[in-house]
Design a protein around this motif. Sequence first.
Motif, short mmCIF file in Angstrom:
data_model
loop_
_atom_site.label_atom_id
_atom_site.label_comp_id
_atom_site.label_asym_id
_atom_site.label_seq_id
_atom_site.Cartn_x
_atom_site.Cartn_y
_atom_site.Cartn_z
N VAL A 83 -0.20 -0.65 -12.79
CA VAL A 83 0.80 -1.72 -12.73
C VAL A 83 0.80 -2.39 -14.11
CG1 VAL A 83 1.38 -3.94 -11.63
CG2 VAL A 83 0.42 -2.07 -10.26
N TRP A 84 1.99 -2.67 -14.63
CA TRP A 84 2.10 -3.31 -15.95
C TRP A 84 1.71 -4.79 -15.86
CZ3 TRP A 84 2.45 -1.87 -20.80
CH2 TRP A 84 2.92 -2.77 -21.77
N HIS A 85 0.71 -5.18 -16.69
CA HIS A 85 0.29 -6.59 -16.74
C HIS A 85 0.45 -7.14 -18.15
CE1 HIS A 85 -1.23 -6.80 -12.66
NE2 HIS A 85 -1.95 -5.70 -12.85
N GLU A 91 -3.53 -0.53 -19.57
CA GLU A 91 -2.44 0.21 -18.93
C GLU A 91 -2.20 1.57 -19.59
OE1 GLU A 91 -2.31 -2.95 -19.88
OE2 GLU A 91 -1.07 -4.17 -18.55
N SER A 120 4.95 4.94 -13.21
CA SER A 120 4.74 3.49 -13.47
C SER A 120 5.95 2.73 -14.00
CB SER A 120 3.55 3.23 -14.43
OG SER A 120 2.32 3.40 -13.77
N THR A 121 7.05 3.42 -14.31
CA THR A 121 8.15 2.69 -14.96
C THR A 121 9.21 2.19 -13.96
OG1 THR A 121 9.49 4.66 -15.43
CG2 THR A 121 7.85 4.03 -17.08
N VAL A 123 8.84 0.43 -9.90
CA VAL A 123 8.28 -0.79 -9.27
C VAL A 123 7.07 -1.32 -10.04
CG1 VAL A 123 7.17 -1.65 -7.15
CG2 VAL A 123 9.11 -0.09 -6.99
N PHE A 124 6.27 -0.43 -10.65
CA PHE A 124 5.06 -0.86 -11.34
C PHE A 124 5.35 -1.55 -12.68
CE2 PHE A 124 1.50 1.92 -9.23
CZ PHE A 124 1.76 1.31 -8.02
N GLY A 125 6.58 -1.49 -13.16
CA GLY A 125 7.02 -2.37 -14.24
C GLY A 125 6.63 -2.00 -15.66
N TYR A 126 6.10 -0.79 -15.88
CA TYR A 126 5.70 -0.38 -17.25
C TYR A 126 6.98 -0.14 -18.05
CZ TYR A 126 2.14 1.76 -20.34
OH TYR A 126 1.26 2.04 -21.36
N PRO A 127 7.18 -0.81 -19.18
CA PRO A 127 8.43 -0.59 -19.94
C PRO A 127 8.56 0.87 -20.36
CG PRO A 127 7.24 -2.52 -20.76
CD PRO A 127 6.31 -1.81 -19.81
#
Length: 192
Positions: A83-85, A91, A120-121, A123-127
């Motif tokens: 998940v992107w933090h 990450e 990851s790109t 729902v997990f929000g990784y650009p």
Amino acid sequence: MPIHLIRGDITRVAPDAIVNASNADVSPGGGVSGAIHAAAGPGLAQAGASYRREHGPLSPGQVAITPGFALPARFVIHALGPVWHGGRAGEADALASAYRNSIEVADEYELVSVAFPSISTGVFGYPVTLAAPVALDAVDAALAAAQHVRDVTFVLFDEVTYAAYERALGEMEDGRRGGCADCRVSGNDRSH
Ligand code: ADP
């Protein structure tokens, strides 16, 4: 180069294995996971649940392998991306591990062709502009070490994601040529 990019739906392609952007429980989720479970049928969720019971949840970067059930692909490799933090929580390492471990398990099963979504790109929000070069570098390095896996296709669902990978693949290829470009520059410098 044995890395290909196509735009499309990963449930429709027929390599030896497709990779699922899984959750930690290897259970059906939204996004690409929902599509893969819907196309595979209930056997996939049962196989995921029995993996989870036996081994516990996946950690970021880890993978599990199950049959593909009703999918055209023979196997599904369930990879948990990070998940992107914000980018300072490991990450990139976890994302690279998800790709590397997927190719390693495919290689252990002596598989030749593997298709990936953009892990990851969603729902997990990784650009995606940051994820694409990490994904391509990790796959490139893992392919160089693999005995059996020869053919990797990224199946990218939308135009923005496809464009980000296309650009990153071009930059990776330019980077390789870069060494020679530097040689030419220093050659020019000497001639002045
Ligand atoms: P994550 O939780 O790892 O971010 P998502 O499933 O939310 O995973 O999104 C990952 C990527 O998969 C996104 O680019 C999304 O558009 C894409 N995607 C969704 N459905 C499909 C599909 N059927 N085939 C290929 N890619 C898909």
